[in-house]
Design an enzyme around this catalytic site. Sequence first.
Site, mmCIF file in Angstrom:
data_model
loop_
_atom_site.group_PDB
_atom_site.id
_atom_site.type_symbol
_atom_site.label_atom_id
_atom_site.label_comp_id
_atom_site.label_asym_id
_atom_site.label_seq_id
_atom_site.Cartn_x
_atom_site.Cartn_y
_atom_site.Cartn_z
ATOM 1 N N GLU A 222 10.747 -3.893 23.549
ATOM 2 C CA GLU A 222 10.569 -5.337 23.797
ATOM 3 C C GLU A 222 10.232 -5.991 22.460
ATOM 4 O OE1 GLU A 222 11.141 -7.594 26.171
ATOM 5 O OE2 GLU A 222 10.403 -8.879 24.580
ATOM 6 N N GLU B 150 20.614 6.415 21.601
ATOM 7 C CA GLU B 150 19.534 7.415 21.756
ATOM 8 C C GLU B 150 19.362 7.858 23.205
ATOM 9 O OE1 GLU B 150 19.127 4.219 21.214
ATOM 10 O OE2 GLU B 150 17.323 3.416 22.185
ATOM 11 N N CYS C 120 18.989 -2.309 20.047
ATOM 12 C CA CYS C 120 18.552 -3.300 21.047
ATOM 13 C C CYS C 120 17.384 -4.153 20.524
ATOM 14 C CB CYS C 120 18.250 -2.610 22.368
ATOM 15 S SG CYS C 120 18.325 -3.749 23.759
ATOM 16 N N HIS D 217 22.092 1.519 23.333
ATOM 17 C CA HIS D 217 21.117 2.580 23.048
ATOM 18 C C HIS D 217 21.782 3.949 22.915
ATOM 19 C CE1 HIS D 217 17.477 0.189 24.165
ATOM 20 N NE2 HIS D 217 18.294 -0.400 25.003
ATOM 21 N N ARG E 34 18.640 -13.052 22.314
ATOM 22 C CA ARG E 34 17.925 -12.103 23.190
ATOM 23 C C ARG E 34 18.411 -12.230 24.629
ATOM 24 N NH1 ARG E 34 12.228 -13.130 23.927
ATOM 25 N NH2 ARG E 34 12.023 -11.062 24.815
#
Length: 203
Positions: free
Chosen positions: A52, A184, A83, A182, A112
């Site tokens: 965030e 990951e 992100c 993402h 965002r």
Amino acid sequence: MASSQPRIGVLALQGDVREHEHMLQQCGALTLRVRTPEDLESVEALVIPGGESSTMSLLARTSGLLEPLRARVAGGMPAYGSCAGMIMLADRILDGRSDQQTIGGIDMTVRRNAFGRQIDSFEADLHLPTLEGPAMHGIFIRAPWVEQVGESVEVIGRVEGGPAAGRIVAVRQNVLLATAFHPELTGDLRVHRHFVEIVRGQS
Ligand code: GLN
């Protein structure tokens, strides 16, 4: 001179730190969690995780890391953000919290939570010509997109179908790399391997 086993920090204020560490280690990097300005001094590159961005921004300020992070990135430290990490590397953001600050470094405007309510989280295959091999499976979780880039920014990936087709979701500017998705979370090592090559000065 970048070593063959680079020391790569993962900004560990908030977000999916462990997943990035795991990916980087599989690519042959040594990893270190960065929580303080001293930690930052001991790494040669940095990954900024998903999470965030407004919380990360707040914690970066309260931990005294924001200015050192800006100085390192401005001084040429390689960095990769996924992100929320992409948002942190943007020179300009839209729809941020009113007090939200970024590290900056990439000459881009990032919106965002750009994909909106209908498709705020989704998965899509992406073709990133920079990375060899098959399409990459992108996981987008309340992801941003890149709304505008400056001349020195290379667009390396765009959404290919659906209502957001054509939106920019992966960019590189010199030694700075950012993705709205993402990698990951999928185990596909290609983005992290590419970043490690950038850190080694091989890409
Ligand atoms: N929406 C988040 C933000 O604004 C980013 C989400 C993510 O990192 N998965 O920071």
